[in-house]
Every structure is written in C-alpha cells, then in structure tokens.
Enzyme design. Sequence first.
Site, short mmCIF file in Angstrom:
data_model
loop_
_atom_site.label_atom_id
_atom_site.label_comp_id
_atom_site.label_asym_id
_atom_site.label_seq_id
_atom_site.Cartn_x
_atom_site.Cartn_y
_atom_site.Cartn_z
N PHE A 1 4.67 1.88 10.87
CA PHE A 1 3.83 3.01 10.50
C PHE A 1 4.07 4.15 11.47
O PHE A 1 4.73 3.98 12.50
CB PHE A 1 2.34 2.62 10.52
CG PHE A 1 1.98 1.57 9.50
CD1 PHE A 1 2.17 1.82 8.15
CD2 PHE A 1 1.44 0.36 9.90
CE1 PHE A 1 1.83 0.86 7.21
CE2 PHE A 1 1.10 -0.60 8.96
CZ PHE A 1 1.30 -0.35 7.61
N ARG B 1 0.47 8.28 6.64
CA ARG B 1 0.91 7.32 5.63
C ARG B 1 1.03 8.06 4.30
O ARG B 1 0.22 8.92 3.98
CB ARG B 1 -0.11 6.19 5.53
CG ARG B 1 0.25 5.06 4.58
CD ARG B 1 -0.73 3.92 4.78
NE ARG B 1 -0.67 2.93 3.72
CZ ARG B 1 0.15 1.88 3.72
NH1 ARG B 1 0.99 1.71 4.71
NH2 ARG B 1 0.13 1.00 2.73
N MET C 1 3.57 1.83 -2.53
CA MET C 1 3.66 3.17 -1.97
C MET C 1 4.52 4.05 -2.88
O MET C 1 5.53 3.60 -3.43
CB MET C 1 4.29 3.12 -0.57
CG MET C 1 3.50 2.29 0.43
SD MET C 1 1.78 2.82 0.61
CE MET C 1 2.00 4.48 1.25
N GLU D 1 5.87 -1.55 -9.73
CA GLU D 1 5.13 -2.57 -8.99
C GLU D 1 4.58 -3.66 -9.91
O GLU D 1 4.47 -4.82 -9.51
CB GLU D 1 4.01 -1.93 -8.19
CG GLU D 1 4.49 -1.01 -7.07
CD GLU D 1 5.26 -1.74 -5.98
OE1 GLU D 1 5.04 -2.97 -5.80
OE2 GLU D 1 6.09 -1.10 -5.32
N PRO E 1 -10.34 9.38 5.37
CA PRO E 1 -9.83 10.67 5.81
C PRO E 1 -10.17 11.05 7.24
O PRO E 1 -9.61 12.02 7.77
CB PRO E 1 -10.45 11.65 4.82
CG PRO E 1 -11.65 10.95 4.27
CD PRO E 1 -11.28 9.50 4.23
N GLY E 2 -11.04 10.30 7.89
CA GLY E 2 -11.27 10.53 9.30
C GLY E 2 -10.12 10.07 10.17
O GLY E 2 -10.02 10.46 11.34
N GLU F 1 -3.64 8.96 3.86
CA GLU F 1 -3.31 8.27 2.60
C GLU F 1 -4.28 8.61 1.47
O GLU F 1 -5.50 8.58 1.64
CB GLU F 1 -3.30 6.76 2.82
CG GLU F 1 -2.88 5.99 1.58
CD GLU F 1 -2.84 4.49 1.80
OE1 GLU F 1 -2.43 3.76 0.89
OE2 GLU F 1 -3.23 4.03 2.90
N GLU G 1 11.24 -7.51 1.40
CA GLU G 1 10.08 -6.82 1.97
C GLU G 1 9.05 -7.81 2.50
O GLU G 1 7.91 -7.44 2.78
CB GLU G 1 9.45 -5.91 0.90
CG GLU G 1 10.39 -4.79 0.46
CD GLU G 1 9.76 -3.86 -0.56
OE1 GLU G 1 8.54 -3.99 -0.81
OE2 GLU G 1 10.48 -3.01 -1.10
N GLU H 1 7.40 -10.04 1.02
CA GLU H 1 6.23 -10.18 0.15
C GLU H 1 6.08 -11.62 -0.31
O GLU H 1 7.06 -12.26 -0.70
CB GLU H 1 6.35 -9.25 -1.06
CG GLU H 1 6.26 -7.79 -0.74
CD GLU H 1 6.38 -6.91 -1.97
OE1 GLU H 1 5.82 -5.80 -1.94
OE2 GLU H 1 7.06 -7.31 -2.94
#
Length: 205
Positions: free
Chosen positions: A25, A52, A94, A108, A130-131, A135, A158, A160
């Site tokens: 990230f 992100r 994503m 997906e 949002p703080g 994303e 990935e 998964e």
Amino acid sequence: MTAPFQFTSDDVRIESQETVFEGFFRMGRLRLSHARFAGGYTETIQRELFLRGDATCVLPYDPARDEVVLLEQFRPGALWRDQSPWLLELVAGMDEPGESAEEVAHREGEEEAGLRFARLEPICRYLVSPGGTTEMVRLFCGCISSEGAGGLYGLEAENEDIRAHVLSLAEALAMLDDGRINNAAAIIALQWLSIHRERLREAWQ
C-alpha cells in the site's frame, strides 16, 4: 441556517504533499489548512492518508431462487478481534486504470466466484473512511443463476484463497442481524437488497 456543502476543494490550501511509505500500500502526508464555518482558516495541520484506488463490489443475487453468493476469505485487518479473521464478503476488486466499474464487476465475478452477471443494478458509491483513506467503493447488485455456484476460487498469482458460499437471502440477513457479517460493503448491499428484493424479483425474472 446555512445550507450544507457551502465549501469545496477550493477552500482547502495544500502546503505540501509527500509519499512517506510505498509497499503493498502507499501512505502519503499532507500539510494543509481549510476554511472554518465561523470564518477564516485553520492553522496548518498535518494528516497522513492511506492512498488507495477505488474499488467495485457486487452482491450476486438469484431472483428465482432468492439466493445470494458470498465469498469467504482471510482478512488481516480482522485479526485481534473477538471473531474469525475469515469474513463473508461480496465479489470485489480494485479498479484498474481505464477500466469502468462495470468491467471490474464482470472480471471479478468470473475470477472470484465463477459467476456471470446478466444484469448489474447500481446501489451506491461511498467513501470507505475519508478521515484516513482516499478509497471510494461503488456497489452493485448482480443478477445471476446460483445453480451450481459455490466452490473454491481465486488467483494463485495474487495469493487469493476464496470459498464461494450459496446462501438463501434469509440466511444472509440473519447473519447480518447477529453480527457474523460485519463488513461495510456487505452490510450496505444486503440491507439494500432487503428493501428492493421484490422489485428485482419482478424485473429480473
């Protein structure tokens, strides 16, 4: 009384912006001031942001069988809670550059659950937290046939490891009520479906 949304991005003064970490990230640091409701501007404040990209999530729903498909997979963010870190979630991915939300949904659906969506019904868009992160998630309900659905999926490249579960909508809503389903996208989508279920069953069959 002043109406909401009197301010825009033009009312934010960004003094500096830098990347402080980049790995799986990315983390950024902002120094800024913003307009105050009582007039003037705040002092300079510093905020770290989880940078992100946007994501697309889909609740697969079979209107004929009144069933949904939910995906179980490990989530490290759920460690150290009084629950399993394997969560029941929506089909999700994503957004890649140049890709529409609908394209992400179809990609997906195939990769994570072997599903093809005959139709996609938009639910909403929401900012995750949002703080602290940039994303945005776009939610859909996808029309499927759940006949033969379920099983193990995910891309090994990935890392998964996904199990797709077929549940009656009643079962899924019971899991929502007792807290076994406790991630935002699934909560919002299942509550939305409980409201719009009859309309979708009539329109999609």
